[in-house]
Design an enzyme around this catalytic site. Structure first.
Site, PDB file in Angstrom:
ATOM      1  N   HIS A 171       0.982  -1.012  -0.101  1.00 42.08           N
ATOM      2  CA  HIS A 171      -0.066   0.077  -0.051  1.00 42.08           C
ATOM      3  C   HIS A 171       0.991   1.397   0.017  1.00 42.08           C
ATOM      4  O   HIS A 171       0.464   2.296  -0.739  1.00 42.08           O
ATOM      5  CB  HIS A 171      -0.849  -0.026   1.135  1.00 42.08           C
ATOM      6  CG  HIS A 171      -1.841   1.102   1.159  1.00 42.08           C
ATOM      7  ND1 HIS A 171      -2.821   1.196   0.342  1.00 42.08           N
ATOM      8  CD2 HIS A 171      -1.859   2.325   2.177  1.00 42.08           C
ATOM      9  CE1 HIS A 171      -3.692   2.381   0.746  1.00 42.08           C
ATOM     10  NE2 HIS A 171      -3.051   2.973   1.686  1.00 42.08           N
ATOM     11  N   GLU A 172       1.869   1.119   0.811  1.00 43.43           N
ATOM     12  CA  GLU A 172       2.954   2.384   0.942  1.00 43.43           C
ATOM     13  C   GLU A 172       3.702   2.628  -0.384  1.00 43.43           C
ATOM     14  O   GLU A 172       3.992   3.762  -0.623  1.00 43.43           O
ATOM     15  CB  GLU A 172       3.571   2.261   1.959  1.00 43.43           C
ATOM     16  CG  GLU A 172       3.111   2.394   3.568  1.00 43.43           C
ATOM     17  CD  GLU A 172       2.321   3.660   3.791  1.00 43.43           C
ATOM     18  OE1 GLU A 172       2.844   4.749   3.222  1.00 43.43           O
ATOM     19  OE2 GLU A 172       1.017   3.596   4.465  1.00 43.43           O
TER      20      GLU A 172
ATOM     21  N   TYR B  42       1.501 -22.249 -20.583  1.00 38.10           N
ATOM     22  CA  TYR B  42       2.123 -23.509 -20.778  1.00 38.10           C
ATOM     23  C   TYR B  42       1.659 -24.581 -21.473  1.00 38.10           C
ATOM     24  O   TYR B  42       2.329 -25.751 -21.550  1.00 38.10           O
ATOM     25  CB  TYR B  42       2.315 -23.766 -19.083  1.00 38.10           C
ATOM     26  CG  TYR B  42       2.864 -22.754 -18.134  1.00 38.10           C
ATOM     27  CD1 TYR B  42       4.077 -22.209 -18.534  1.00 38.10           C
ATOM     28  CD2 TYR B  42       1.994 -22.404 -17.197  1.00 38.10           C
ATOM     29  CE1 TYR B  42       4.558 -21.461 -17.561  1.00 38.10           C
ATOM     30  CE2 TYR B  42       2.688 -21.548 -16.287  1.00 38.10           C
ATOM     31  CZ  TYR B  42       3.812 -20.932 -16.534  1.00 38.10           C
ATOM     32  OH  TYR B  42       4.452 -19.929 -15.721  1.00 38.10           O
TER      33      TYR B  42
ATOM     34  N   GLY C 185       5.619 -14.121 -15.320  1.00 35.61           N
ATOM     35  CA  GLY C 185       4.685 -14.535 -14.419  1.00 35.61           C
ATOM     36  C   GLY C 185       5.133 -13.848 -12.899  1.00 35.61           C
ATOM     37  O   GLY C 185       6.432 -13.870 -12.752  1.00 35.61           O
TER      38      GLY C 185
ATOM     39  N   LEU D 254      -2.741 -17.823  -9.472  1.00 29.22           N
ATOM     40  CA  LEU D 254      -3.377 -18.814  -8.909  1.00 29.22           C
ATOM     41  C   LEU D 254      -3.727 -18.441  -7.622  1.00 29.22           C
ATOM     42  O   LEU D 254      -4.924 -19.268  -7.384  1.00 29.22           O
ATOM     43  CB  LEU D 254      -2.446 -20.221  -9.180  1.00 29.22           C
ATOM     44  CG  LEU D 254      -2.108 -20.718 -10.518  1.00 29.22           C
ATOM     45  CD1 LEU D 254      -1.315 -22.040 -10.499  1.00 29.22           C
ATOM     46  CD2 LEU D 254      -3.572 -21.011 -11.476  1.00 29.22           C
TER      47      LEU D 254
END
Length: 471
Positions: free
Chosen positions: A262-263, A380, A431, A436
């Protein structure tokens, strides 16, 4: 309240493979021990039980009183020359309990009162050559014999207590053998079951809590009574203490990660604004560098957004905007976008079935979950991505690729944040290891499940299950 099918299956699971369960082993040993003990008691009791009669030596005042009565009868018969019948009807003896005289040399017998037909006094004959005994039968209790010699011959004196019930241990001795065996088996079965359940209950509680904890349920605790002071009680409380520390550490870690993410958003926003301003004033030679900075800033912004979303989903702090809507429409939108991405990578999507049902869901979360799973499959797959849609008692969506799959030992880790099966491959594909994790948490938030498995022919399958709307 009846047990659910799953609970019943778990409750009787030990019946399928009893040798694999500690409960069964403890139960059998308890049962065999108690049966052996009771069987020994039955055997020992039968040694002194003859034809439903039991006896033990007579001592104390009762013996003295019986001998005194015998001498009194002898004295009356010899000194006063009375027959035994006359002696027995004397008021002093007729008021006593039933007195029974059995002839030593014949089957003759006399008594001071009428003997009820239900009383079989012939059971006393086996004691005629013994010292005074207490004789227990099912119908009465007798004291004797004491030998009396009178002009009419030799007799054995017994005092009969018709109304007296034999002691509990004697009643047990006088039971039929089949009844003793049945009582022993039933009692030992019940006691063994109770003891075994009491011993195994905390172990089962620990087992269930450990399974839940390993599955990611950090609030799982063993149901151990604080009053239990044995080793199992101590083990259960130590386990709960460990689970508390584990939950605290992981929660702190997730909170720290969310706070940092967040910062980072504020300086990242300023960086993107500065890059945009620089692009407006830069010459052609600098544009390529600024475009690279912009691309990396956008990638970092996407990663921070994913981290925050995973953190909110895992903490269950993200409010779901649930609405009743067609799942097929959501699936179609996601598949249309995936079709475009698949064509760019020279891969093909094969779609079978449909899920033309309504579902209560947060559309953006469900779409995000499906999008992440499809993108992962496209990355993949070698050539083809198969999508199977169906619904019956629930909604089932299967997304499979024809790639190389992943090692079985890593299947359970694929949905963990930042886990990547191959660092080199994920760097090439861009990725971050969060897709996932977002998909699993989004599906779980809707009461569903996501299970990953390898296909026999090769490739990874993602099996999604979502609940139907209850009418």
């Amino acid at each position: 309240m009846s047990l659910s099918k799953a609970n019943k299956s778990a409750y009787f699971a030990w019946l399928k493979h009893p040798g694999h369960y500690l409960f069964f082993k403890i139960f059998i040993w308890f049962w065999l021990t108690i049966i052996g003990t009771v069987a020994a008691l039955v055997f020992l009791s039968n040694i002194t039980a003859i034809n439903a009669v039991s006896n033990e030596p007579l001592y104390g005042p009762m013996k003295k009183n019986l001998i005194y009565t015998a001498k009194s009868i002898e004295r009356s018969a010899v000194k006063h020359k009375r027959t035994l019948s006359e002696v027995l009807v004397h008021p002093r003896l007729s008021k006593r309990k039933l007195l029974y005289l059995s002839a030593a040399q014949s089957d003759d017998s006399l008594s001071n009162k009428e003997v009820p037909e239900s009383i079989d006094l012939s059971l006393l004959n086996f004691t005629q050559n013994m010292s005074p005994q207490i004789i227990f039968t099912e119908k009465y209790q007798a004291f004797g014999p004491v030998n009396i010699k009178v002009p009419e011959g030799s007799f054995y004196l017994y005092e009969i207590d018709i109304n007296h019930q034999p002691p509990l241990i004697m009643r047990f001795k006088l039971m039929p053998n089949w009844m003793k065996i049945v009582i022993a088996i039933v009692a030992s079965l019940i006691l063994s079951f109770v003891f075994s359940r009491n011993l195994i209950a905390p172990i089962n509680s620990l087992k269930k809590a450990a399974i839940k904890l390993s599955a990611g349920n950090l609030s799982a605790r063993a149901d151990i009574s604080v009053n239990r002071k044995d080793e199992l009680g101590i083990l259960g409380r130590d386990f709960n203490s460990m689970a508390n520390q584990l939950e605290l550490l992981i929660s702190s870690q997730k909170r720290l990660l969310a706070d940092i993410s967040h910062e980072l958003r504020s300086p990242l926003t300023r960086l993107k604004m500065a890059t945009g301003l620089a692009q407006m004033q830069a010459n052609d030679a600098s544009q390529s560098y600024l475009l690279r900075i912009e691309k990396e800033a956008n990638q970092l912004d996407k990663m921070i957004a994913d981290v925050l979303q995973v953190s909110r989903l895992e903490a269950k702090s993200q409010a779901l905007s649930l609405q009743k809507q067609s799942l097929q429409i959501i699936v179609d939108h996601v598949i249309n976008d995936a079709q475009f991405e698949a064509k760019q990578n020279n891969k093909q999507l094969n779609i079978v079935g449909a899920v033309d049902v309504n579902i209560n869901c947060d559309e953006s979360l469900i779409a995000s979950a499906l999008e992440n799973l499809l993108r992962n499959a496209i990355k993949y797959a070698n050539n083809t991505i198969s999508i199977t849609l169906k619904h019956a008692d629930a909604i089932y969506i299967e997304i499979c690729d024809d790639g190389s799959g992943v090692p079985n030992e890593q299947l359970g880790k694929l949905c963990e944040p930042f886990f990547r099966q191959s660092d080199a491959r994920d760097r090439v594909s861009g990725g971050t290891g969060l897709g996932l994790a977002i998909a699993k948490n989004a599906i779980t938030a809707h009461g569903g499940s996501l299970v990953l498995s390898n296909k026999e022919q090769g490739g990874l399958c993602a099996n999604i299950t979502l609940p139907l709307i209850k009418e």
